[in-house]
Design a protein around this motif. Structure first.
Motif, PDB file in Angstrom:
ATOM      1  N   GLU A 294     -42.925 -47.024  14.713  1.00 34.79           N
ATOM      2  CA  GLU A 294     -43.752 -48.194  14.414  1.00 34.79           C
ATOM      3  C   GLU A 294     -43.606 -48.599  12.945  1.00 34.79           C
ATOM      4  O   GLU A 294     -43.023 -49.627  12.627  1.00 34.79           O
ATOM      5  CB  GLU A 294     -45.231 -47.904  14.746  1.00 34.79           C
ATOM      6  N   ILE A 295     -44.126 -47.783  12.049  1.00 28.83           N
ATOM      7  CA  ILE A 295     -44.141 -48.157  10.629  1.00 28.83           C
ATOM      8  C   ILE A 295     -42.728 -48.266  10.063  1.00 28.83           C
ATOM      9  O   ILE A 295     -42.406 -49.226   9.352  1.00 28.83           O
ATOM     10  CB  ILE A 295     -44.974 -47.131   9.825  1.00 28.83           C
ATOM     11  N   MET A 296     -41.866 -47.295  10.367  1.00 30.26           N
ATOM     12  CA  MET A 296     -40.498 -47.344   9.856  1.00 30.26           C
ATOM     13  C   MET A 296     -39.707 -48.520  10.425  1.00 30.26           C
ATOM     14  O   MET A 296     -38.719 -48.954   9.837  1.00 30.26           O
ATOM     15  CB  MET A 296     -39.766 -46.036  10.169  1.00 30.26           C
ATOM     16  N   LEU A 297     -40.146 -49.041  11.558  1.00 33.74           N
ATOM     17  CA  LEU A 297     -39.491 -50.205  12.154  1.00 33.74           C
ATOM     18  C   LEU A 297     -40.147 -51.510  11.713  1.00 33.74           C
ATOM     19  O   LEU A 297     -39.849 -52.578  12.250  1.00 33.74           O
ATOM     20  CB  LEU A 297     -39.498 -50.100  13.682  1.00 33.74           C
ATOM     21  N   GLY A 298     -41.073 -51.404  10.757  1.00 36.56           N
ATOM     22  CA  GLY A 298     -41.657 -52.601  10.170  1.00 36.56           C
ATOM     23  C   GLY A 298     -42.801 -53.216  10.928  1.00 36.56           C
ATOM     24  O   GLY A 298     -43.022 -54.428  10.843  1.00 36.56           O
ATOM     25  N   GLN A 299     -43.553 -52.386  11.676  1.00 38.74           N
ATOM     26  CA  GLN A 299     -44.680 -52.938  12.419  1.00 38.74           C
ATOM     27  C   GLN A 299     -45.805 -51.916  12.514  1.00 38.74           C
ATOM     28  O   GLN A 299     -45.571 -50.714  12.570  1.00 38.74           O
ATOM     29  CB  GLN A 299     -44.232 -53.359  13.827  1.00 38.74           C
ATOM     30  N   PHE A 300     -47.022 -52.423  12.507  1.00 39.45           N
ATOM     31  CA  PHE A 300     -48.192 -51.557  12.624  1.00 39.45           C
ATOM     32  C   PHE A 300     -49.316 -52.363  13.254  1.00 39.45           C
ATOM     33  O   PHE A 300     -49.685 -53.426  12.759  1.00 39.45           O
ATOM     34  CB  PHE A 300     -48.621 -51.029  11.253  1.00 39.45           C
ATOM     35  N   GLY A 301     -49.847 -51.856  14.357  1.00 40.17           N
ATOM     36  CA  GLY A 301     -50.840 -52.604  15.120  1.00 40.17           C
ATOM     37  C   GLY A 301     -52.277 -52.245  14.840  1.00 40.17           C
ATOM     38  O   GLY A 301     -53.163 -52.618  15.614  1.00 40.17           O
ATOM     39  N   GLY A 302     -52.546 -51.525  13.759  1.00 42.35           N
ATOM     40  CA  GLY A 302     -53.924 -51.193  13.417  1.00 42.35           C
ATOM     41  C   GLY A 302     -54.588 -50.334  14.473  1.00 42.35           C
ATOM     42  O   GLY A 302     -54.044 -49.320  14.908  1.00 42.35           O
ATOM     43  N   LEU A 303     -55.767 -50.749  14.918  1.00 38.43           N
ATOM     44  CA  LEU A 303     -56.509 -49.981  15.923  1.00 38.43           C
ATOM     45  C   LEU A 303     -55.736 -49.857  17.232  1.00 38.43           C
ATOM     46  O   LEU A 303     -55.961 -48.926  18.001  1.00 38.43           O
ATOM     47  CB  LEU A 303     -57.866 -50.640  16.191  1.00 38.43           C
ATOM     48  N   GLY A 304     -54.833 -50.789  17.469  1.00 38.59           N
ATOM     49  CA  GLY A 304     -54.044 -50.739  18.694  1.00 38.59           C
ATOM     50  C   GLY A 304     -53.140 -49.522  18.772  1.00 38.59           C
ATOM     51  O   GLY A 304     -52.706 -49.133  19.862  1.00 38.59           O
ATOM     52  N   GLU A 305     -52.849 -48.916  17.629  1.00 36.12           N
ATOM     53  CA  GLU A 305     -51.994 -47.727  17.609  1.00 36.12           C
ATOM     54  C   GLU A 305     -52.779 -46.460  17.932  1.00 36.12           C
ATOM     55  O   GLU A 305     -52.199 -45.429  18.255  1.00 36.12           O
ATOM     56  CB  GLU A 305     -51.347 -47.561  16.226  1.00 36.12           C
ATOM     57  N   LEU A 306     -54.096 -46.548  17.841  1.00 38.31           N
ATOM     58  CA  LEU A 306     -54.926 -45.352  18.007  1.00 38.31           C
ATOM     59  C   LEU A 306     -54.896 -44.823  19.435  1.00 38.31           C
ATOM     60  O   LEU A 306     -54.943 -43.611  19.660  1.00 38.31           O
ATOM     61  CB  LEU A 306     -56.363 -45.667  17.586  1.00 38.31           C
ATOM     62  N   GLU A 307     -54.813 -45.742  20.397  1.00 34.47           N
ATOM     63  CA  GLU A 307     -54.829 -45.314  21.803  1.00 34.47           C
ATOM     64  C   GLU A 307     -53.648 -44.403  22.126  1.00 34.47           C
ATOM     65  O   GLU A 307     -53.814 -43.320  22.685  1.00 34.47           O
ATOM     66  CB  GLU A 307     -54.808 -46.542  22.712  1.00 34.47           C
ATOM     67  N   LYS A 308     -52.436 -44.816  21.752  1.00 35.59           N
ATOM     68  CA  LYS A 308     -51.251 -43.996  22.023  1.00 35.59           C
ATOM     69  C   LYS A 308     -51.298 -42.693  21.228  1.00 35.59           C
ATOM     70  O   LYS A 308     -50.925 -41.628  21.738  1.00 35.59           O
ATOM     71  CB  LYS A 308     -49.991 -44.793  21.667  1.00 35.59           C
ATOM     72  N   PHE A 309     -51.769 -42.767  19.995  1.00 32.48           N
ATOM     73  CA  PHE A 309     -51.867 -41.576  19.152  1.00 32.48           C
ATOM     74  C   PHE A 309     -52.758 -40.526  19.813  1.00 32.48           C
ATOM     75  O   PHE A 309     -52.401 -39.342  19.903  1.00 32.48           O
ATOM     76  CB  PHE A 309     -52.429 -41.962  17.777  1.00 32.48           C
ATOM     77  N   ILE A 310     -53.913 -40.964  20.296  1.00 35.84           N
ATOM     78  CA  ILE A 310     -54.874 -40.025  20.881  1.00 35.84           C
ATOM     79  C   ILE A 310     -54.393 -39.496  22.221  1.00 35.84           C
ATOM     80  O   ILE A 310     -54.492 -38.292  22.503  1.00 35.84           O
ATOM     81  CB  ILE A 310     -56.253 -40.697  21.025  1.00 35.84           C
ATOM     82  N   THR A 311     -53.843 -40.363  23.069  1.00 34.67           N
ATOM     83  CA  THR A 311     -53.428 -39.904  24.399  1.00 34.67           C
ATOM     84  C   THR A 311     -52.245 -38.941  24.322  1.00 34.67           C
ATOM     85  O   THR A 311     -52.184 -37.973  25.085  1.00 34.67           O
ATOM     86  CB  THR A 311     -53.078 -41.096  25.309  1.00 34.67           C
ATOM     87  N   VAL A 312     -51.314 -39.189  23.413  1.00 35.92           N
ATOM     88  CA  VAL A 312     -50.195 -38.256  23.232  1.00 35.92           C
ATOM     89  C   VAL A 312     -50.711 -36.911  22.735  1.00 35.92           C
ATOM     90  O   VAL A 312     -50.307 -35.846  23.226  1.00 35.92           O
ATOM     91  CB  VAL A 312     -49.152 -38.827  22.248  1.00 35.92           C
ATOM     92  N   THR A 313     -51.625 -36.955  21.774  1.00 30.44           N
ATOM     93  CA  THR A 313     -52.191 -35.717  21.235  1.00 30.44           C
ATOM     94  C   THR A 313     -52.891 -34.909  22.319  1.00 30.44           C
ATOM     95  O   THR A 313     -52.682 -33.695  22.446  1.00 30.44           O
ATOM     96  CB  THR A 313     -53.192 -36.032  20.105  1.00 30.44           C
ATOM     97  N   ILE A 314     -53.711 -35.575  23.123  1.00 29.21           N
ATOM     98  CA  ILE A 314     -54.449 -34.879  24.179  1.00 29.21           C
ATOM     99  C   ILE A 314     -53.497 -34.295  25.220  1.00 29.21           C
ATOM    100  O   ILE A 314     -53.632 -33.139  25.637  1.00 29.21           O
ATOM    101  CB  ILE A 314     -55.460 -35.828  24.852  1.00 29.21           C
TER     102      ILE A 314
END
Length: 281
Positions: free
Chosen positions: A79-99
């Motif tokens: 995401e960030i290294m590819l020049g994009q960041f979706g703010g709160l929208g990134e939190l869902e994938k972050f949390i589900t992958v972690t869980i």
């Protein structure tokens, strides 16, 4: 680096597990950008992820460190290294992958048990995909996003998202999560732990079964993921950034190089500091 005699990893070992998972999984997610997808009728064959990397690390080392590292790696490199960041929208994938990765790692008390390794890999992958499916269904049910029907399927969000879930689980879940994990965990068991100065995990030194507290924490985190995604879809993503070079080939190559350099450097340090199991300073 001295060998840890007990099952618990030290803070420095957890940090190395985190960075290793972050760099390897970050590199893998960038590779998926290069793999084309193809469709046969209503069935789409695409490589969604190489989740076997953090799954293997979570089953051999500290599950939480591997899970957080994988989620961070996907966020930073794809995401960030590819020049994009979706703010709160990134939190869902972050949390589900972690869980998902954390659950899989906690389920395996003895990495030599191939049956449990396979079950954990499938359950962890399924949990991550199922949580994403639930979020997508809720977004349509609460009218924060439009429903997109798929030709050949009933015009129902449950049918569409359910089919997508099964498609991803039975294709990417088996080929790029279950099978590699089944092969690598027994193969690496007892060989990679000394690189971090750790004893191989056994039933006696494992973290034990998943407790009610663990389940409650996961449910609360998932609820936060749902809330964050709802807010993002409603236009409250807080920080929504996209660079002019987002998704370019140069950005992709740069991200892969950075991830590879971090992984190689860490593996070099681990190999340099490795000791035979049982030896201590």
């Amino acid at each position: 680096m001295s060998i840890t005699q007990k099952g618990a990893a030290t803070q420095s070992q957890k940090l190395m597990i985190f960075v290793l998972s972050m760099s390897l999984y970050g590199l893998a997610t960038l590779f998926t950008e290069l793999i084309p997808s193809f469709q046969v009728g209503i069935v789409e064959f695409s490589v969604e992820f190489f989740l076997f990397i953090p799954l293997v690390l979570a089953m051999l080392f500290d599950p939480l460190s591997a899970a957080l590292g994988a989620a961070t790696g996907e966020l930073v490199f794809s995401e960030i290294m590819l020049g994009q960041f979706g703010g709160l929208g990134e939190l869902e994938k972050f949390i589900t992958v972690t869980i998902g990765v954390y659950i899989a790692g906690r389920l395996v008390r003895n990495p030599k048990n191939r049956v449990m390794v396979g079950v954990a890999a499938f359950v962890g992958t399924g949990a991550q995909l199922l949580m994403g499916t639930i979020v997508d269904i809720l977004k349509v049910q609460f009218a924060v996003t439009d429903f997109e029907a798929v030709a050949g399927l009933p015009e129902s969000v449950f049918a569409t998202e359910g089919f997508a879930f099964l498609n991803d689980l039975l294709f990417s879940g088996i080929l790029f999560c279950l099978l590699p994990t089944l092969y690598l965990v027994p193969k690496l068991y007892g060989k990679i732990e000394p690189l971090l100065g750790m004893q191989p995990r056994t039933e006696e030194t494992g973290l034990g079964e998943i407790s009610v507290k663990n389940i409650i924490v996961c449910l609360v985190a998932f609820a936060c993921a749902i809330g964050a995604e709802m807010m993002a879809e409603s236009g409250l993503s807080l920080i929504d950034w996209e660079a002019g070079w987002a998704g370019s080939g140069t950005a992709l190559a740069a991200g892969m190089i950075v991830a590879a350099v971090i992984a190689i450097a860490l593996l070099f340090v681990m190999r340099k500091n490795a000791q035979p199991v049982g030896e201590a300073k």
